[in-house]
Design an enzyme around this catalytic site. Structure first.
Site, PDB file in Angstrom:
ATOM      1  CG  HIS A   1      -0.202  -0.097   2.521  1.00  0.00           C
ATOM      2  ND1 HIS A   1       0.242  -1.305   3.014  1.00  0.00           N
ATOM      3  CD2 HIS A   1       0.208   0.833   3.420  1.00  0.00           C
ATOM      4  CE1 HIS A   1       0.875  -1.111   4.155  1.00  0.00           C
ATOM      5  NE2 HIS A   1       0.887   0.190   4.420  1.00  0.00           N
TER       6      HIS A   1
ATOM      7  CG  HIS B   1       1.172   5.474   4.260  1.00  0.00           C
ATOM      8  ND1 HIS B   1       0.552   5.378   5.496  1.00  0.00           N
ATOM      9  CD2 HIS B   1       1.926   4.353   4.143  1.00  0.00           C
ATOM     10  CE1 HIS B   1       0.934   4.251   6.088  1.00  0.00           C
ATOM     11  NE2 HIS B   1       1.764   3.615   5.297  1.00  0.00           N
TER      12      HIS B   1
END
Ligand code: AMP
Length: 145
Positions: free
Chosen positions: A107, A109
């Protein structure tokens, strides 16, 4: 790298992607999901993850998935900038526990930053944010897509 485990489909983001755990979604397409971080370092801190399960980090993701994912990161960063008018947008990504990774599903941010408003230092810690506040922010960002 020793601090990168093998992929486990039991991780919290895999559960969110499968619909088994709650999340405050901003947008999704066939390949990516953007949702609010529940321990935000600033107001508007969000995450973008590939929907395909299997990549722990930047190092093992398929190149075609990374290409679509980075476009989703740009889409979220642009909408965050438009909706929240920060002074800057920080994009972060961690590979391995020693590098600061705590959820082992790839992922990125996307974190809006404002002059004079320090980011909370540690990510993934502290009190979870108020879900109603996260929903309000997610709606504002989604409206700016
Ligand atoms: P990382 O350290 O890069 O793996 O970051 C994981 C991020 O996921 C942290 O910023 C956490 O606050 C966030 N996080 C953990 N659990 C959840 C969850 N259930 N929903 C949304 N964000 C989460």
């Amino acid at each position: 790298m020793t601090s990168i485990p093998a992929y486990s489909a039991d991780n919290i983001f895999a559960k969110i992607i499968r619909g088994e755990a709650p999340s405050v979604k901003i947008f999704e397409d066939e390949a990516a999901l953007a949702f609010m971080d529940i321990f935000p370092q600033t107001e508007g801190h969000a995450l973008v993850a590939p929907k395909r399960l299997g990549a722990v980090s930047l190092l093992d993701v398929r190149e075609d998935d990374l290409q679509t994912l980075i476009l989703a990161v740009q889409r979220l960063a642009r909408a965050t900038e438009k909706a929240l008018r920060p002074d800057g947008v920080r994009v972060m990504q961690f590979n391995g526990a020693e590098a600061g990774q705590t959820v082992f599903h790839l992922h990125f941010h996307v974190i809006p930053v404002w002059a004079g408003r320090p980011m909370r230092r540690a990510h993934g810690h502290g009190e979870p944010a108020d879900p109603a506040k996260l929903k309000e922010l997610a709606d504002r960002i989604a409206a700016a897509l």
